[in-house]
Scaffold this active site. Structure first.
Site, short mmCIF file in Angstrom:
data_model
loop_
_atom_site.label_atom_id
_atom_site.label_comp_id
_atom_site.label_asym_id
_atom_site.label_seq_id
_atom_site.Cartn_x
_atom_site.Cartn_y
_atom_site.Cartn_z
N ASN A 14 0.86 -1.18 0.00
CA ASN A 14 0.00 0.00 0.00
C ASN A 14 0.90 1.23 0.00
O ASN A 14 1.46 1.59 1.02
CB ASN A 14 -0.90 -0.02 1.25
N TRP A 15 1.01 1.84 -1.17
CA TRP A 15 1.92 2.99 -1.30
C TRP A 15 1.36 4.26 -0.66
O TRP A 15 2.06 5.26 -0.53
CB TRP A 15 2.22 3.27 -2.77
N LYS A 16 0.06 4.26 -0.36
CA LYS A 16 -0.60 5.46 0.19
C LYS A 16 -0.35 6.66 -0.73
O LYS A 16 -0.25 6.47 -1.95
CB LYS A 16 -0.16 5.69 1.64
N HIS A 97 -9.58 1.33 4.96
CA HIS A 97 -8.30 1.51 5.68
C HIS A 97 -8.56 2.48 6.83
O HIS A 97 -9.35 3.42 6.70
CB HIS A 97 -7.24 2.05 4.72
N GLU A 99 -6.94 4.89 7.83
CA GLU A 99 -6.72 6.29 7.46
C GLU A 99 -7.94 6.87 6.76
O GLU A 99 -8.24 8.05 6.90
CB GLU A 99 -5.45 6.39 6.57
N GLU A 167 -5.45 -4.67 10.73
CA GLU A 167 -4.38 -3.70 10.96
C GLU A 167 -4.65 -2.96 12.28
O GLU A 167 -5.47 -2.02 12.30
CB GLU A 167 -4.32 -2.67 9.83
N GLY A 173 2.68 2.35 10.99
CA GLY A 173 3.72 3.38 10.87
C GLY A 173 4.45 3.71 12.16
O GLY A 173 5.14 4.72 12.25
N SER A 207 3.43 -2.04 10.52
CA SER A 207 4.87 -2.14 10.76
C SER A 207 5.48 -3.47 10.32
O SER A 207 6.40 -3.99 10.96
CB SER A 207 5.19 -1.85 12.24
N GLY A 228 2.88 -1.07 4.39
CA GLY A 228 2.90 0.35 4.04
C GLY A 228 4.32 0.81 3.76
O GLY A 228 4.87 0.56 2.68
N GLY A 229 4.94 1.44 4.74
CA GLY A 229 6.26 2.06 4.58
C GLY A 229 7.30 1.17 3.90
O GLY A 229 7.98 1.62 2.97
P1 13P Z 1 3.05 0.48 7.79
O1 13P Z 1 3.53 -0.80 7.18
O2 13P Z 1 3.81 1.70 7.32
O3 13P Z 1 2.94 0.38 9.28
O4 13P Z 1 1.56 0.73 7.24
C1 13P Z 1 0.65 -0.30 7.33
C2 13P Z 1 -0.53 0.06 6.53
O5 13P Z 1 -1.26 0.96 6.86
C3 13P Z 1 -0.75 -0.72 5.30
O6 13P Z 1 -2.03 -0.51 4.80
#
Ligand code: 13P
Length: 243
Positions: A14-16, A97, A99, A167, A173, A207, A228-229
């Site tokens: 997930n590149w956001k 998600h 977010e 999640e 993050g 994470s 994510g990251g």
């Molecule tokens: P991180 O891997 O950066 O913690 O993000 C997780 C995430 O929100 C994937 O959708």
């Protein structure tokens, strides 16, 4: 629609809100795709503007979106529909998600509508659920997850056409994750104690990196990871795809 039951593990990037033309060039130059087992389903979810560019470079990976409109079509300025995603080679779409639930006030009903439209467009929804740290501290995790999962599932949902991602919000993050035992226990609860989603595929997110991905994915009740990251770093994501 892809047959998700044929995959052993599902790994989602997930590149956001990240990426640029230069980023893409450098990323795909570095990403190693040749050692990935054929029963691994690797999915990259970039911002939609990079769909075409990514699609030409994905090889065995699939393209996913990070969200879609809750409307089918019409006067909804700025929206992108599920069928538009499908026309642009999209096979999966993250919905709900945390977010989006928090920054954009999305609720379970919105997510249910979006997931239904995705199924109509033959896209596999990846429905996200997760508890806050406060909810975890007062032992509400199971209750919250059950409520989210049951109320976000569209009627046509089945273990063949929907994936669920757990999640924990406090793990996103932050570099913090639940213990392996905790991750496995929660996934066991979700998979076996909630009748409505028995046998569904469940991913863990929060994470995940190249160091912990393998042990998380090897847990009995975990069917993959949502990253994510670490998915923005081609070398790390290559490692995760091989884990
Ligand atoms: P991180 O891997 O950066 O913690 O993000 C997780 C995430 O929100 C994937 O959708």
């Amino acid at each position: 629609m892809l047959k998700i039951k044929e995959f052993n593990k599902i790994i989602v990037a997930n590149w956001k809100l990240n990426g640029s033309n230069d980023f893409l060039e450098a990323y795909f130059d570095k990403l190693v795709l040749k050692d990935i087992d054929s029963d691994i389903c690797g999915i990259i979810c970039p911002p939609i503007t990079y769909f075409q560019k990514c699609h030409s470079k994905l090889h065995s990976l699939y393209l996913g979106a990070q969200d879609c409109s809750k409307f089918k079509d019409g006067a909804y300025t700025g929206e992108i529909s599920a069928s538009m995603l499908k026309e642009n080679n999209c096979e999966f779409c993250i919905v709900g998600h945390s977010e989006r639930r928090h920054e954009f006030n999305e609720n379970n009903e919105d997510i249910k509508i979006k997931a239904g439209l995705l199924l109509d467009a033959k896209i596999i929804p990846i429905i996200c659920i997760g508890e806050t740290l406060e909810q975890k501290k007062i032992n509400k995790t199971q209750e919250i997850l059950k409520e989210q999962v049951i109320n976000s599932l569209p009627q046509k949902s089945s273990k063949e056409n929907v994936i669920i991602a757990y999640e924990p919000i406090w793990a996103i993050g932050t570099g913090m994750t639940p213990s392996l035992q905790e991750i496995n226990n929660i996934h066991e609860y979700l998979k076996k104690d909630i009748e409505e989603v028995e046998g569904y595929k469940f991913l863990y997110g929060g994470s995940v990196n190249s160091e912990n991905a393998s042990e998380i994915m090897n847990l009995e009740n975990v069917d993959g990871v949502l990253v994510g990251g670490a998915s923005l770093k081609a070398d790390q994501f290559s490692e995760i795809l091989k884990a």
